[in-house]
Design an enzyme around this catalytic site. Structure first.
Site, PDB file in Angstrom:
ATOM      1  CD  GLU A   1     -24.560  23.949 -13.740  1.00 19.06           C
ATOM      2  OE1 GLU A   1     -23.376  24.322 -13.690  1.00 19.06           O
ATOM      3  OE2 GLU A   1     -25.187  23.800 -14.811  1.00 19.06           O
TER       4      GLU A   1
ATOM      5  CG  HIS B   1     -24.445  28.612 -12.526  1.00 16.58           C
ATOM      6  ND1 HIS B   1     -25.032  27.363 -12.572  1.00 16.58           N
ATOM      7  CD2 HIS B   1     -24.332  29.021 -13.811  1.00 16.58           C
ATOM      8  CE1 HIS B   1     -25.242  27.038 -13.840  1.00 16.58           C
ATOM      9  NE2 HIS B   1     -24.825  28.030 -14.611  1.00 16.58           N
TER      10      HIS B   1
ATOM     11  CG  ASN C   1     -20.289  28.842 -16.615  1.00 16.15           C
ATOM     12  OD1 ASN C   1     -19.195  28.419 -16.230  1.00 16.15           O
ATOM     13  ND2 ASN C   1     -21.408  28.647 -15.928  1.00 16.15           N
TER      14      ASN C   1
HETATM   15  P1  13P Z   1     -26.028  25.372 -21.200  1.00 16.28           P
HETATM   16  O1  13P Z   1     -25.744  26.432 -22.238  1.00 16.28           O
HETATM   17  O2  13P Z   1     -25.113  24.192 -21.318  1.00 16.28           O
HETATM   18  O3  13P Z   1     -27.466  25.031 -21.129  1.00 16.28           O
HETATM   19  O4  13P Z   1     -25.643  26.022 -19.773  1.00 16.28           O
HETATM   20  C1  13P Z   1     -26.142  27.258 -19.439  1.00 16.28           C
HETATM   21  C2  13P Z   1     -25.463  27.725 -18.204  1.00 16.28           C
HETATM   22  O5  13P Z   1     -25.695  27.195 -17.137  1.00 16.28           O
HETATM   23  C3  13P Z   1     -24.465  28.793 -18.327  1.00 16.28           C
HETATM   24  O6  13P Z   1     -24.088  29.277 -17.086  1.00 16.28           O
END
Ligand code: 13P
Length: 261
Positions: free
Chosen positions: A100, A98, A12
């Site tokens: 976020e 997600h 991602n």
């Molecule tokens: P990181 O691998 O940067 O911790 O991010 C994980 C993530 O949110 C993948 O969708």
């Protein structure tokens, strides 16, 4: 549970990677594919690089996905992207819910569910993310949280469609922090998610389901995470932006697969 499922590794890219950076990274990934055996690889570039990525991956087994979609198929929704548009550009997968998006863009279990249905309508496989925040883990509410997210996201999903859905457990406190869940912590949640699938859709659906772990996955921890029974692969953020870290993650998962399968 039957034998271990082959590694399923998703990169991602979030809000990174220009078109020229996309070309360079995909070139390295495509070259590495022959060494990765039966591993399933999916890359999730930003919308702006999807066209170029689709072109570069046209003759490759690496699949393409998008980071989000809107739940309507078309219309006056300035700034949104629909399932049919993603399908048209060559996407096979789409990330939904997600953390976020839940944290910064107001996604709820209800809107996540609408997006899951929209993705399936357009023959896109949703990669549905769940995961607790640190306060929930500290308060012992991790399992309750992911169960609620599971129920909300998969409301109205048929037994036929559950097979098209990939689940991703991403503890919010592990994303981008360098603080990975231990293999045991991740496995406990993955086991609960597989149980949920079994309860709702039966044992066979649960045995086939792909459940990914995400949150500071690196070459150094992917072997031990993948050895766990219910961890089928990874949703990788930061470490998927460079071939030097993404390819070793896949190789480590493959190594673990060969050991335990
Ligand atoms: P990181 O691998 O940067 O911790 O991010 C994980 C993530 O949110 C993948 O969708």
């Amino acid at each position: 549970m039957p034998e271990k499922r082959p590694p399923f590794v998703v990169g991602n890219w979030k809000m990174h990677m220009t078109v020229s950076e996309t070309r360079a990274l995909l070139d390295s990934i495509v070259k590495a594919v022959p060494d990765l055996g039966t591993a399933r690889i999916v890359v999730i570039p930003p919308f702006t690089a999807l066209g170029e990525a689709a072109r570069l991956l046209a003759n490759s087994s690496v699949a393409l996905g998008a980071q989000n979609l809107f739940w309507e198929d078309k219309g006056a929704f300035t700034g949104e992207i629909s399932g049919p548009l993603l399908r048209d550009i060559g996407c096979r997968y789409v990330v939904v819910g997600h953390s976020e998006r839940r944290q910064f863009f107001g996604e709820t279990d209800i809107t996540v569910n609408k997006r899951v249905h929209a993705a399936l309508r357009s023959a896109l496989k949703p990669i549905v993310c769940v995961g607790e925040i640190l306060e929930e883990r500290d308060a012992g509410r991790t399992m309750a949280r992911v169960r609620t997210q599971f129920d909300g996201a998969l409301e109205g999903i048929s037994p036929e469609d559950i097979r098209k859905i990939v689940l991703a457990y991403e503890p919010v406190w592990a994303i981008g922090t360098g603080r990975t869940a231990t293999p045991g912590q991740a496995e406990d949640v993955h086991a609960v998610l597989r149980e949920k699938i079994a309860e709702k859709y039966g044992k066979e659906a649960a045995a086939c389901a792909i459940i990914l772990y995400g949150g500071s996955v690196k070459p150094a921890n992917s072997f031990s995470l993948f050895r766990e029974k219910n961890i089928d692969g990874f949703l990788v953020g930061g470490a998927s932006l460079e071939a030097e870290s993404f390819i070793p993650i896949m190789k480590e998962a493959m190594k673990a697969y060969k050991e335990v399968a």
